[in-house]
Design a protein around this motif. Structure first.
Motif, mmCIF file in Angstrom:
data_model
loop_
_atom_site.group_PDB
_atom_site.id
_atom_site.type_symbol
_atom_site.label_atom_id
_atom_site.label_comp_id
_atom_site.label_asym_id
_atom_site.label_seq_id
_atom_site.Cartn_x
_atom_site.Cartn_y
_atom_site.Cartn_z
ATOM 1 N N SER A 284 32.366 39.998 -31.441
ATOM 2 C CA SER A 284 33.658 40.503 -30.982
ATOM 3 C C SER A 284 33.426 41.293 -29.709
ATOM 4 C CB SER A 284 34.302 41.403 -32.039
ATOM 5 O OG SER A 284 34.674 40.636 -33.161
ATOM 6 N N VAL A 285 34.152 40.932 -28.666
ATOM 7 C CA VAL A 285 34.006 41.545 -27.354
ATOM 8 C C VAL A 285 35.354 42.148 -26.982
ATOM 9 C CG1 VAL A 285 33.410 41.146 -24.938
ATOM 10 C CG2 VAL A 285 32.287 39.799 -26.735
ATOM 11 N N ASN B 299 23.828 37.571 -33.000
ATOM 12 C CA ASN B 299 24.969 37.177 -33.824
ATOM 13 C C ASN B 299 25.627 38.390 -34.478
ATOM 14 O OD1 ASN B 299 24.386 34.414 -33.338
ATOM 15 N ND2 ASN B 299 22.892 34.443 -34.992
ATOM 16 N N GLY B 300 26.951 38.322 -34.648
ATOM 17 C CA GLY B 300 27.677 39.352 -35.387
ATOM 18 C C GLY B 300 27.771 40.697 -34.691
ATOM 19 N N VAL B 301 27.634 40.732 -33.374
ATOM 20 C CA VAL B 301 27.626 41.985 -32.616
ATOM 21 C C VAL B 301 29.051 42.374 -32.223
ATOM 22 C CG1 VAL B 301 26.852 43.057 -30.441
ATOM 23 C CG2 VAL B 301 25.296 41.597 -31.755
ATOM 24 N N LEU B 302 29.333 43.687 -32.289
ATOM 25 C CA LEU B 302 30.595 44.240 -31.819
ATOM 26 C C LEU B 302 30.316 45.023 -30.543
ATOM 27 C CD1 LEU B 302 33.574 45.092 -32.005
ATOM 28 C CD2 LEU B 302 32.876 46.879 -33.618
ATOM 29 N N LEU C 178 25.659 34.900 -25.577
ATOM 30 C CA LEU C 178 26.455 35.636 -26.550
ATOM 31 C C LEU C 178 26.411 34.851 -27.846
ATOM 32 C CD1 LEU C 178 28.299 38.105 -26.895
ATOM 33 C CD2 LEU C 178 30.208 36.687 -26.114
ATOM 34 N N GLY C 179 25.872 35.470 -28.898
ATOM 35 C CA GLY C 179 25.650 34.785 -30.171
ATOM 36 C C GLY C 179 26.927 34.452 -30.922
ATOM 37 N N ILE D 112 33.548 33.423 -31.409
ATOM 38 C CA ILE D 112 33.617 34.629 -30.579
ATOM 39 C C ILE D 112 35.067 35.052 -30.421
ATOM 40 C CG2 ILE D 112 33.252 35.535 -28.248
ATOM 41 C CD1 ILE D 112 30.806 33.680 -28.088
ATOM 42 N N MET D 113 35.306 36.362 -30.560
ATOM 43 C CA MET D 113 36.639 36.899 -30.316
ATOM 44 C C MET D 113 36.604 37.754 -29.063
ATOM 45 S SD MET D 113 39.183 39.401 -32.418
ATOM 46 C CE MET D 113 38.199 40.836 -32.090
#
Length: 138
Positions: free
Chosen positions: A36-37, A59-62, A31-32, A15-16
């Protein structure tokens, strides 16, 4: 850094937290992996204490700057949520959503898309090549 993550929240790997300012992740939130948050994102509850009341992010959500995802809802894998968006209903996988409340304006063509990796924002040539836009009602 100025953010709050409840110790009971579930966080995946990779996670970023971009800028790490004003981020709130609630008690029952998930949060998968490889998300990126951006700054000032809230994964908030529905207000019903004692229940599973926070969002589940795939997963992989922006999650764009200032996005608020509220309640026990699901944001599917590979979604991109625009800056300032208020998400109060489920988003299917690979959706692109913007607005208050969130409206799905497109979807990623590639079923393996992870917008969190490329960080391409809407309006860029690269982003537009990978998204099919829904023109109805826009």
């Amino acid at each position: 850094m100025n953010f709050f993550t409840d110790p009971n929240a579930t966080l995946g790997s990779g996670i970023m937290l971009d800028h790490g300012t004003g981020i709130v992740i609630g008690e029952t939130a998930h949060l998968g992996h490889n998300c990126s948050v951006l700054h000032h994102v809230t994964l908030g509850g529905s207000g019903r204490a004692g229940f599973d009341r926070h969002p589940k992010v795939g997963n992989g959500v922006l999650l764009g700057a200032g996005a608020s995802v509220l309640g026990n809802i699901l944001v599917g894998d590979g979604c991109q949520v625009g800056a300032g968006t208020l998400v109060i209903e489920d988003l299917p996988p690979r959706s692109v959503a913007v607005g208050v409340p969130a409206k799905i304006i497109g979807r990623f063509v590639d079923v393996t898309a992870q917008p969190s990796i490329g960080m391409n924002q809407l309006g860029s040539k690269e982003a537009e090549e990978d998204i099919i836009f829904a023109m109805d009602g826009i």
